[in-house]
Every structure is written in structure tokens, then in C-alpha cells.
Design an enzyme around this catalytic site. Structure first.
Site, PDB file in Angstrom:
ATOM      1  N   GLY A  13       0.800  -1.221   0.000  1.00 32.07           N
ATOM      2  CA  GLY A  13       0.000   0.000   0.000  1.00 32.07           C
ATOM      3  C   GLY A  13       0.832   1.270   0.000  1.00 32.07           C
ATOM      4  O   GLY A  13       1.865   1.370  -0.669  1.00 32.07           O
ATOM      5  N   THR A  86      -7.604  -0.950   9.802  1.00 36.96           N
ATOM      6  CA  THR A  86      -8.976  -0.502  10.079  1.00 36.96           C
ATOM      7  C   THR A  86      -9.778  -1.683  10.630  1.00 36.96           C
ATOM      8  O   THR A  86      -9.536  -2.846  10.250  1.00 36.96           O
ATOM      9  CB  THR A  86      -9.700   0.018   8.817  1.00 36.96           C
ATOM     10  N   ASP A  88     -13.529  -1.173  10.923  1.00 36.82           N
ATOM     11  CA  ASP A  88     -14.666  -0.256  10.898  1.00 36.82           C
ATOM     12  C   ASP A  88     -15.954  -0.911  11.391  1.00 36.82           C
ATOM     13  O   ASP A  88     -16.260  -2.064  11.041  1.00 36.82           O
ATOM     14  CB  ASP A  88     -14.912   0.251   9.467  1.00 36.82           C
ATOM     15  N   GLN A 144     -15.820   4.828  12.318  1.00 39.59           N
ATOM     16  CA  GLN A 144     -14.381   4.807  12.638  1.00 39.59           C
ATOM     17  C   GLN A 144     -14.058   5.513  13.956  1.00 39.59           C
ATOM     18  O   GLN A 144     -13.074   6.256  14.039  1.00 39.59           O
ATOM     19  CB  GLN A 144     -13.584   5.444  11.500  1.00 39.59           C
ATOM     20  N   TYR A 147     -10.541   4.320  14.767  1.00 40.02           N
ATOM     21  CA  TYR A 147      -9.509   4.795  13.832  1.00 40.02           C
ATOM     22  C   TYR A 147      -9.331   6.316  13.942  1.00 40.02           C
ATOM     23  O   TYR A 147      -8.213   6.826  13.993  1.00 40.02           O
ATOM     24  CB  TYR A 147      -9.950   4.400  12.422  1.00 40.02           C
TER      25      TYR A 147
HETATM   26  N1  CAA Z   1     -20.842   7.709   5.651  1.00 43.34           N
HETATM   27  C1  CAA Z   1     -22.175   7.749   5.854  1.00 43.34           C
HETATM   28  N2  CAA Z   1     -22.924   6.653   5.981  1.00 43.34           N
HETATM   29  C2  CAA Z   1     -22.311   5.467   5.908  1.00 43.34           C
HETATM   30  C3  CAA Z   1     -20.923   5.362   5.709  1.00 43.34           C
HETATM   31  C4  CAA Z   1     -20.182   6.541   5.552  1.00 43.34           C
HETATM   32  N3  CAA Z   1     -18.867   6.516   5.325  1.00 43.34           N
HETATM   33  N4  CAA Z   1     -20.602   4.045   5.691  1.00 43.34           N
HETATM   34  C5  CAA Z   1     -21.751   3.359   5.879  1.00 43.34           C
HETATM   35  N5  CAA Z   1     -22.783   4.224   5.973  1.00 43.34           N
HETATM   36  C6  CAA Z   1     -24.189   3.883   6.146  1.00 43.34           C
HETATM   37  C7  CAA Z   1     -24.621   2.840   5.132  1.00 43.34           C
HETATM   38  O1  CAA Z   1     -24.935   3.441   3.904  1.00 43.34           O
HETATM   39  C8  CAA Z   1     -25.821   2.224   5.805  1.00 43.34           C
HETATM   40  O2  CAA Z   1     -26.910   3.088   5.698  1.00 43.34           O
HETATM   41  P1  CAA Z   1     -28.345   2.489   5.283  1.00 43.34           P
HETATM   42  O3  CAA Z   1     -28.720   1.574   6.408  1.00 43.34           O
HETATM   43  O4  CAA Z   1     -29.205   3.727   5.182  1.00 43.34           O
HETATM   44  O5  CAA Z   1     -28.120   1.797   3.984  1.00 43.34           O
HETATM   45  C9  CAA Z   1     -25.344   2.220   7.253  1.00 43.34           C
HETATM   46  O6  CAA Z   1     -24.356   3.218   7.378  1.00 43.34           O
HETATM   47  C10 CAA Z   1     -24.692   0.894   7.595  1.00 43.34           C
HETATM   48  O7  CAA Z   1     -25.239   0.547   8.723  1.00 43.34           O
HETATM   49  P2  CAA Z   1     -25.102  -0.971   9.175  1.00 43.34           P
HETATM   50  O8  CAA Z   1     -25.579  -1.037  10.580  1.00 43.34           O
HETATM   51  O9  CAA Z   1     -25.680  -1.880   8.166  1.00 43.34           O
HETATM   52  O10 CAA Z   1     -23.509  -1.122   9.183  1.00 43.34           O
HETATM   53  P3  CAA Z   1     -22.651  -2.426   9.144  1.00 43.34           P
HETATM   54  O11 CAA Z   1     -22.583  -3.014  10.508  1.00 43.34           O
HETATM   55  O12 CAA Z   1     -23.039  -3.327   8.018  1.00 43.34           O
HETATM   56  O13 CAA Z   1     -21.248  -1.778   8.830  1.00 43.34           O
HETATM   57  C11 CAA Z   1     -19.745  -0.435   7.532  1.00 43.34           C
HETATM   58  C12 CAA Z   1     -20.966  -1.347   7.531  1.00 43.34           C
HETATM   59  C13 CAA Z   1     -18.563  -1.103   8.241  1.00 43.34           C
HETATM   60  C14 CAA Z   1     -20.050   0.856   8.239  1.00 43.34           C
HETATM   61  C15 CAA Z   1     -19.410  -0.232   6.045  1.00 43.34           C
HETATM   62  O14 CAA Z   1     -20.482   0.428   5.431  1.00 43.34           O
HETATM   63  C16 CAA Z   1     -18.166   0.572   5.798  1.00 43.34           C
HETATM   64  O15 CAA Z   1     -17.062   0.033   5.836  1.00 43.34           O
HETATM   65  N6  CAA Z   1     -18.325   1.879   5.520  1.00 43.34           N
HETATM   66  C17 CAA Z   1     -17.194   2.739   5.199  1.00 43.34           C
HETATM   67  C18 CAA Z   1     -16.618   3.391   6.421  1.00 43.34           C
HETATM   68  C19 CAA Z   1     -15.501   4.270   5.961  1.00 43.34           C
HETATM   69  O16 CAA Z   1     -15.694   5.223   5.242  1.00 43.34           O
HETATM   70  N7  CAA Z   1     -14.252   3.961   6.389  1.00 43.34           N
HETATM   71  C20 CAA Z   1     -13.096   4.679   5.938  1.00 43.34           C
HETATM   72  C21 CAA Z   1     -12.107   3.685   5.420  1.00 43.34           C
HETATM   73  S1  CAA Z   1     -10.743   4.457   4.561  1.00 43.34           S
HETATM   74  C22 CAA Z   1      -9.595   4.675   5.700  1.00 43.34           C
HETATM   75  O17 CAA Z   1      -9.754   4.418   6.859  1.00 43.34           O
HETATM   76  C23 CAA Z   1      -8.278   5.240   5.213  1.00 43.34           C
HETATM   77  C24 CAA Z   1      -8.126   6.649   5.525  1.00 43.34           C
HETATM   78  O18 CAA Z   1      -7.333   6.991   6.385  1.00 43.34           O
HETATM   79  C25 CAA Z   1      -8.858   7.670   4.759  1.00 43.34           C
END
Ligand code: CAA
Length: 241
Positions: A13, A86, A88, A144, A147
Site C-alpha cells: 500500500g 482498520t 470499521d 471509525q 480509527y
Molecule cells: N458515511 C455515511 N454513511 C455510511 C458510511 C459513511 N462513510 N458508511 C456506511 N454508511 C451507512 C450505510 O450506507 C448504511 O446506511 P443504510 O442503512 O441507510 O443503507 C449504514 O451506514 C450501515 O449501517 P449498518 O448497521 O448496516 O452497518 P454495518 O454493521 O453493516 O457496517 C460499515 C458497515 C462497516 C459501516 C461499512 O459500510 C463501511 O465500511 N463503511 C465505510 C466506512 C468508511 O468510510 N471507512 C473509511 C475507510 S478508509 C480509511 O480508513 C483510510 C483513511 O485513512 C482515509
């Protein structure tokens, strides 16, 4: 003689791009990794950069690992604290284990690694510490809490240590990457990426690991001696700290 740079999480990465960019600048580079032996071997075969395996969350492992690296490559002058994970989950579903794993690697890892090289840097009156924080430590991020807390902590750590290192010729800086095109992004559901994250990035794309590596090369250089305690954002305009 070339200075030695150690990059944690340096075989994959963003870390791999950092290791390669530092090597291209003429540094003697070593990389650490935590788990994936096969990827680390392939990385060493491809680049000639030596890789060492230990967990940055384990203080004794860092101490022994750094001693081993220094025996084989000479004193570490440049430390890039890049290793990060992560786990998450929305907070109501986040487990104590998910919290601990992320804090151990992404925050305590900085203490462990930096503490083990710090006496040598002070003695030799030169050092460059570059901590890879995150946009999500600056702005927070849904799912997060762990994180974002760790990455925000990395910035506080950077600012405190910069003040302590200044008189000994040691600079300590943080870089806050935005969303970078690496394997870490594969954990984000496609719908969330396309509908939530990408529309928030003014340049309209993810960043590339090499774009973060350029920032590290800049901060690691001799010429960057007046820059310390700073936070360099590289996020495509997504968050203006
Ligand atoms: N912003 C807003 N809403 C979000 C979101 C985000 N980033 N990620 C998930 N959601 C919402 C989903 O759309 C969903 O909404 P709906 O129910 O209306 O469809 C809800 O949150 C998910 O709720 P769940 O209870 O079903 O969640 P889950 O237990 O299945 O978990 C999750 C899912 C782990 C949150 C997954 O959606 C995910 O990984 N999301 C991304 C989170 C993210 O952005 N992480 C950043 C990673 S990048 C990084 O860390 C590197 C860096 O330094 C930049």
C-alpha cells in the site's frame, strides 16, 4: 554514507510506495510488516528492500526488531510510522477488541517505534520522524470511532514530540492522507464509495500512494529541518484543516 530509513508497514500500500520513493532518493531503506510473508518476500524480490516482521503494537518486539535492523543496516535516522489497520463498525456494534486492535497498532505503535529509536536520534543530533495520520483523524468518520481517535492521537503525539526533538535536530511531522487507492479501500462497500465518499472529493478521484510518498520524501530531507510539528494534508481538497 546514506542515511537509513525504516518504514513500518512498508511492504504494501502507501508504505510500499514510501519505501520505494525513499530508496530512489538514495536512502538505505528497510521495511517492516506484520503478517503477509508472501507479499513481503515478493516486495523484497522486486525492490531489493529488506523486510522484517514484527507487530508495532508490541513494545518488546519493536525493541528487539530495531536492534536487529541496526546491527545489519546501521542506525535508523528516519522513521516513517506508516503501519495502520482498520476495524470499521458503527459505534453501537464496535467491540472492545476492534477498539483495542486499532489503538494498539495505529497509536501505541507510534509510541513503541519512536521510543526505541529516540535515544539514538538524540545522541546523534539528527532525526526525521514522519507519522502517517489520516484525514479521518482530522474530521472524524462514520464507523471509525477507533480509527479517528487513534489518528487524531497521532497528530497530538507529533506536536508534543516536535517540541522535545527540536533542539536535538529531530523533526517530527504528520501527513494526513485522504482516500488513497490501496487495498484498504476494498473494505468499503462500492455503494458507499461511489455515492458517499467520491462525491466529497473535489479533485474527483482517489489519491495515489506515490502522491503520499512524495510528501514523505520532502519531510525526510535534510532541507526540511525548519519544518517540525506540522500536519501536511494530502486529500484532494476533501477537508481543509
Ligand atoms: N458515511 C455515511 N454513511 C455510511 C458510511 C459513511 N462513510 N458508511 C456506511 N454508511 C451507512 C450505510 O450506507 C448504511 O446506511 P443504510 O442503512 O441507510 O443503507 C449504514 O451506514 C450501515 O449501517 P449498518 O448497521 O448496516 O452497518 P454495518 O454493521 O453493516 O457496517 C460499515 C458497515 C462497516 C459501516 C461499512 O459500510 C463501511 O465500511 N463503511 C465505510 C466506512 C468508511 O468510510 N471507512 C473509511 C475507510 S478508509 C480509511 O480508513 C483510510 C483513511 O485513512 C482515509
Amino acid at each position: 554514507m546514506a542515511r537509513t530509513a525504516l518504514v513500518t508497514g512498508g511492504s504494501r500500500g502507501i508504505g510500499a510506495a514510501i519505501s520505494k520513493a525513499l530508496k530512489a532518493e538514495g536512502y538505505n531503506v528497510v521495511a517492516t510488516y506484520a503478517g503477509n510473508d508472501e507479499k513481503a518476500r515478493a516486495f523484497t524480490d522486486e525492490t531489493g528492500i529488506a523486510t522484517y516482521k514484527w507487530d508495532v503494537g508490541d513494545y518488546e518486539a519493536c525493541k528487539a526488531g530495531i536492534a536487529h535492523v541496526e546491527e545489519e543496516h546501521g542506525p535508523v535516522d528516519i522513521l516513517v510510522n506508516n503501519a495502520g489497520i482498520t476495524r470499521d463498525a458503527p459505534f453501537h456494534k464496535m467491540t472492545p477488541q476492534q477498539w483495542r486492535e486499532v489503538i494498539d497498532t495505529n497509536l501505541t505503535g507510534l509510541f513503541n517505534m519512536t521510543h526505541c529509536v529516540w535515544p539514538g536520534l538524540r545522541e546523534r543530533k539528527f532525526g526525521r520522524i514522519v507519522n502517517i495520520s489520516s484525514i479521518n483523524g482530522q474530521k472524524g468518520q462514520f464507523a471509525q470511532a477507533n480509527y479517528a481517535a487513534a489518528k487524531a492521537g497521532d497528530i497530538g503525539f507529533t506536536k508534543a514530540l516536535a517540541q522535545e526533538g527540536a533542539r536535538a535536530g529531530i523533526t517530527v511531522n504528520a501527513i494526513c492522507p485522504g482516500y488513497i487507492n490501496t487495498e484498504m479501500m476494498s473494505t468499503i462497500p462500492e455503494k458507499v464509495m461511489n455515492e458517499v465518499i467520491l462525491p466529497q472529493i473535489p479533485v474527483g478521484r482517489l489519491g495515489e500512494a506515490e502522491e503520499i510518498a512524495r510528501c514523505v520524501v520532502f519531510l525526510a530531507s535534510e532541507q526540511a529541518g525548519f519544518i517540525t510539528g506540522s500536519t501536511l494534508s494530502a486529500n484532494g481538497g476533501q477537508y481543509l484543516a
